[in-house]
Scaffold this motif. Sequence first.
Motif, PDB file in Angstrom:
ATOM      1  N   TRP A  48      15.406   1.616   1.099  1.00  0.00           N
ATOM      2  CA  TRP A  48      16.754   2.020   1.506  1.00  0.00           C
ATOM      3  C   TRP A  48      16.879   3.539   1.554  1.00  0.00           C
ATOM      4  N   LEU A  49      16.308   4.220   0.570  1.00  0.00           N
ATOM      5  CA  LEU A  49      16.372   5.679   0.553  1.00  0.00           C
ATOM      6  C   LEU A  49      15.568   6.287   1.704  1.00  0.00           C
ATOM      7  N   LEU A  50      14.388   5.733   1.977  1.00  0.00           N
ATOM      8  CA  LEU A  50      13.554   6.286   3.043  1.00  0.00           C
ATOM      9  C   LEU A  50      14.129   6.001   4.426  1.00  0.00           C
ATOM     10  N   ASP A  51      14.830   4.884   4.566  1.00  0.00           N
ATOM     11  CA  ASP A  51      15.423   4.564   5.870  1.00  0.00           C
ATOM     12  C   ASP A  51      16.445   5.604   6.295  1.00  0.00           C
ATOM     13  N   GLN A  53      16.089   8.641   6.125  1.00  0.00           N
ATOM     14  CA  GLN A  53      15.351   9.785   6.672  1.00  0.00           C
ATOM     15  C   GLN A  53      14.369   9.334   7.750  1.00  0.00           C
ATOM     16  N   ALA A  54      14.749   8.306   8.513  1.00  0.00           N
ATOM     17  CA  ALA A  54      13.829   7.715   9.488  1.00  0.00           C
ATOM     18  C   ALA A  54      13.385   8.724  10.538  1.00  0.00           C
ATOM     19  N   ASP A  55      14.313   9.519  11.049  1.00  0.00           N
ATOM     20  CA  ASP A  55      13.955  10.486  12.094  1.00  0.00           C
ATOM     21  C   ASP A  55      12.948  11.510  11.582  1.00  0.00           C
ATOM     22  N   MET A  56      13.179  12.017  10.383  1.00  0.00           N
ATOM     23  CA  MET A  56      12.280  13.021   9.829  1.00  0.00           C
ATOM     24  C   MET A  56      10.897  12.429   9.554  1.00  0.00           C
ATOM     25  N   ILE A  57      10.852  11.190   9.039  1.00  0.00           N
ATOM     26  CA  ILE A  57       9.567  10.555   8.734  1.00  0.00           C
ATOM     27  C   ILE A  57       8.763  10.332  10.010  1.00  0.00           C
ATOM     28  N   ALA A  58       9.415   9.829  11.062  1.00  0.00           N
ATOM     29  CA  ALA A  58       8.711   9.597  12.323  1.00  0.00           C
ATOM     30  C   ALA A  58       8.197  10.905  12.912  1.00  0.00           C
ATOM     31  N   GLU A  59       8.983  11.961  12.805  1.00  0.00           N
ATOM     32  CA  GLU A  59       8.552  13.259  13.323  1.00  0.00           C
ATOM     33  C   GLU A  59       7.343  13.784  12.551  1.00  0.00           C
ATOM     34  N   MET A  60       7.341  13.635  11.242  1.00  0.00           N
ATOM     35  CA  MET A  60       6.207  14.091  10.435  1.00  0.00           C
ATOM     36  C   MET A  60       4.947  13.291  10.748  1.00  0.00           C
ATOM     37  N   VAL A  61       5.100  11.989  10.984  1.00  0.00           N
ATOM     38  CA  VAL A  61       3.934  11.166  11.321  1.00  0.00           C
ATOM     39  C   VAL A  61       3.346  11.600  12.652  1.00  0.00           C
ATOM     40  N   SER A  82      11.787   1.434   9.223  1.00  0.00           N
ATOM     41  CA  SER A  82      12.344   0.448   8.299  1.00  0.00           C
ATOM     42  C   SER A  82      11.297  -0.581   7.880  1.00  0.00           C
ATOM     43  N   GLN A  83      10.579  -1.132   8.852  1.00  0.00           N
ATOM     44  CA  GLN A  83       9.550  -2.119   8.535  1.00  0.00           C
ATOM     45  C   GLN A  83       8.424  -1.495   7.720  1.00  0.00           C
ATOM     46  N   PHE A  84       8.043  -0.276   8.085  1.00  0.00           N
ATOM     47  CA  PHE A  84       6.961   0.389   7.361  1.00  0.00           C
ATOM     48  C   PHE A  84       7.346   0.668   5.912  1.00  0.00           C
ATOM     49  N   THR A  85       8.570   1.110   5.675  1.00  0.00           N
ATOM     50  CA  THR A  85       8.983   1.409   4.302  1.00  0.00           C
ATOM     51  C   THR A  85       9.065   0.144   3.455  1.00  0.00           C
ATOM     52  N   ARG A  86       9.439  -0.980   4.068  1.00  0.00           N
ATOM     53  CA  ARG A  86       9.436  -2.237   3.312  1.00  0.00           C
ATOM     54  C   ARG A  86       8.018  -2.613   2.900  1.00  0.00           C
ATOM     55  N   HIS A  87       7.081  -2.450   3.823  1.00  0.00           N
ATOM     56  CA  HIS A  87       5.688  -2.726   3.473  1.00  0.00           C
ATOM     57  C   HIS A  87       5.198  -1.758   2.401  1.00  0.00           C
ATOM     58  N   LEU A  88       5.547  -0.487   2.557  1.00  0.00           N
ATOM     59  CA  LEU A  88       5.118   0.507   1.578  1.00  0.00           C
ATOM     60  C   LEU A  88       5.705   0.206   0.204  1.00  0.00           C
ATOM     61  N   GLY A  89       6.957  -0.235   0.182  1.00  0.00           N
ATOM     62  CA  GLY A  89       7.560  -0.623  -1.087  1.00  0.00           C
ATOM     63  C   GLY A  89       6.835  -1.789  -1.732  1.00  0.00           C
TER      64      GLY A  89
END
Length: 288
Positions: A48-51, A53-61, A82-89
């Motif tokens: 939930w916290l990472l979602d 910052q979705a735009d910033m995370i995608a830009e960094m990737v 969103s899907q990636f952060t759930r898997h990462l969690g």
Amino acid sequence: AKDAPEAAPSTDGAAGNQMSGARALGVGFVVAGGVAGVVLAFRVSVPWLLDTQADMIAEMVRKFGGDGGKFWGLPTEPALVSQFTRHLGTYFALTCSNMWILAAGPRCVSRPSLVTWAVLLNTYGQRCLFHRPGHERPFHGIDLMTIGMAAYCLGLTQRRTIGKYVMRYWFVVLFALALIWPLGWHGRIDVNPPDDIAMRIRFSVFEGAFIVLWLVTGERLVQAEIFSEDRMHFLSHWALVVFLIHKAVHIVVPAPWNWVVLFGLVPMGFVLARLHTAAGARQSESAV
């Protein structure tokens, strides 16, 4: 003479059993509650916290990951975060809950070797419950290392007894495991794991069983006579070299010459074994 009065039934044993039961219940609550808290935190709160910052995370990737990020399943678009952060969690939940068990377990039980079983159950229990795509392999390596370190440092309760019967009835064990494996299935399960929960449970149980088999019978599977009588010391040196370079050889050298190169290193194994033996002999002489 009067008969000796009958001794009143002692309540010490019952009280001790009650205390042991209460302690076991408390230990289970602490360890299981901690695991549940870690899993809940990483599977709900962290995504939930990472979602946010979705735009910033995608830009960094896109900036730092390049084309390699797509191979590992990293999100290059905000919609994929969103899907990636759930898997990462999910990955962090398992790894960190194992760390919690290792940190709290030995302080709560009188037999630390039981903690290794708890780590095994937690690892493969979560792998059965939650889907983990192919890019979780680095985390899987960490989890396997955690199991190995726990078994080495804390031991494994009833390891010798289980290992004795596994070696005695190995054909029954292999037959039972063969029934678990789905007929006709082939391919890299670590790269393309199945989404179906029934298949996921099968493969997780299969892998967990072989991990346990290795932990309880590993030292009995390799006979010392391989080295003491058959003089096959060179195999250790050759296998180490091949393990380190085989991937590069398969990439650089076309088939079938890649296999010629790898097996052509056997003479080098003989040389390394001779040098190792000579160095050990000189060290022994100098010590005397």
